[in-house]
Write an enzyme that holds these catalytic residues in place. Structure first.
Site, PDB file in Angstrom:
ATOM      1  N   ASP A  64       0.863  -1.168   0.000  1.00  0.00           N
ATOM      2  CA  ASP A  64       0.000   0.000   0.000  1.00  0.00           C
ATOM      3  C   ASP A  64       0.906   1.227   0.000  1.00  0.00           C
ATOM      4  O   ASP A  64       2.057   1.157   0.440  1.00  0.00           O
ATOM      5  CB  ASP A  64      -0.890  -0.029   1.249  1.00  0.00           C
ATOM      6  CG  ASP A  64      -1.634   1.272   1.470  1.00  0.00           C
ATOM      7  OD1 ASP A  64      -2.365   1.696   0.557  1.00  0.00           O
ATOM      8  OD2 ASP A  64      -1.471   1.861   2.557  1.00  0.00           O
ATOM      9  N   ASP A  66      -0.133   5.086   0.762  1.00  0.00           N
ATOM     10  CA  ASP A  66      -0.342   6.152   1.740  1.00  0.00           C
ATOM     11  C   ASP A  66      -0.154   5.662   3.168  1.00  0.00           C
ATOM     12  O   ASP A  66      -0.812   4.711   3.601  1.00  0.00           O
ATOM     13  CB  ASP A  66      -1.750   6.738   1.592  1.00  0.00           C
ATOM     14  CG  ASP A  66      -1.948   7.433   0.254  1.00  0.00           C
ATOM     15  OD1 ASP A  66      -0.947   7.703  -0.426  1.00  0.00           O
ATOM     16  OD2 ASP A  66      -3.119   7.689  -0.106  1.00  0.00           O
TER      17      ASP A  66
END
Length: 311
Positions: A64, A66
């Protein structure tokens, strides 16, 4: 779609959109993958505990973006860069920030709110070239994003690369922006939200839905099938409970800088955790990444910028 027959029409439609979004993202990621020049990769501190098994061609890693690889939300930093260039006005920036904060505070996805923001973004970018978005992204990466990469997470990604494995970003951010970040970090490629384009020009339509939650899992599943990967030998990394579907797909899930729900889930299932925030604070850097709505809001900000630049 016969296997989805037990679902209500609304749930069946949502699942179908997640599958479509995931497959489109996987296809876009594979098309864009090429031998990458790693000269832009960051220095990686030694000593980080690592999972990768050298020589395992059927293993890969999915990260991922962010608050996992980068502090804060990529689209927020992108919006800052556009604002600096006077591509949109203060009230537009405030609206963008509010939409991100709203989702985090509400803790739920309002389908009507999401659809409104999504339609606004797509209608404004319609007719603009994909290359324009990528060119702006290159500049803003250097200005705002490069210094916000978490060294610890970067070390984990580098360990997979050093083991001869492919490493993919998986994010709700537009795939074009995600690909810029992946390339600059020397990673294999990126899975991201796909806006439809024809001959390099945005049509104003989205392929499926934003790559968020279940759609991320579908993208990883589709890419693994295309790349002949064994998901039980793969690793995945995220900070958010929204990514539990993706983390649950792989044999080696990591919770990185986890939110409260993911931390609890990880402890329950004995998943490995890493927290690179000072004092293990739960506070995010800058405006948090608001999954789903945040990604769409960021897209709206980018769209407004392009629209105002054209005028």
């Amino acid at each position: 779609m016969a296997a989805l027959g037990w679902l209500t029409p609304r749930r069946r439609s949502a699942t179908a959109r997640s599958v479509l979004a995931g497959e489109a993202s996987a296809e876009a990621a594979r098309k864009s993958t090429q031998a990458l020049d790693s000269q832009d990769a960051l220095d990686v501190p030694p000593g980080e505990p690592q999972f990768p098994v050298h020589g395992d061609a059927m293993a890969a890693a999915f990260f991922d973006l962010d608050n996992t690889v980068m502090q804060g939300a990529a689209l927020f930093h992108f919006g800052r860069g556009l604002y600096k260039r006077k591509f949109f006005e203060t009230r537009d920036l405030v609206r963008f920030a509010w939409q991100q904060a709203w989702f985090r505070l509400a803790g739920v996805e309002d389908p009507e709110h999401m659809q409104e923001a999504r339609d606004s973004a797509l209608s404004i970018v319609q007719g603009h070239r994909v290359s324009e978005l990528m060119s702006i992204g290159e500049e803003i990466y250097d200005e705002y994003m490069a210094e916000r990469i978490w060294p610890g997470t970067r070390a984990l990604a580098q360990a997979h690369l050093d083991a001869g494995q492919k490493v993919w970003l998986v994010t709700a951010a537009p795939v074009e922006i995600a690909q810029v970040i992946a390339r600059r970090l020397g990673l294999t490629g990126a899975l991201g939200t796909v806006a439809e384009s024809v001959d390099g020009v945005y049509t104003g339509k989205l392929v499926g839905e934003p790559l968020h939650g279940p759609a991320k899992a579908e993208a990883v599943r589709a890419l693994a099938a295309a790349e002949n990967l064994d998901l039980s030998r793969c690793a995945a990394y995220s900070d958010s409970h929204n990514d539990i579907p993706m983390l649950s797909l792989v044999g080696h899930p990591y919770a990185i800088n986890p939110d409260a729900k993911l931390r609890k889930h990880a402890h329950t299932l004995d998943w490995r955790l890493r927290d690179y925030r000072t004092g293990r604070k739960a506070a995010k850097v800058g405006i948090p990444a608001a999954a789903g709505v945040g990604a769409v809001a960021g897209g709206t900000a980018a769209a407004i910028a392009l629209h105002r630049r054209r005028r």
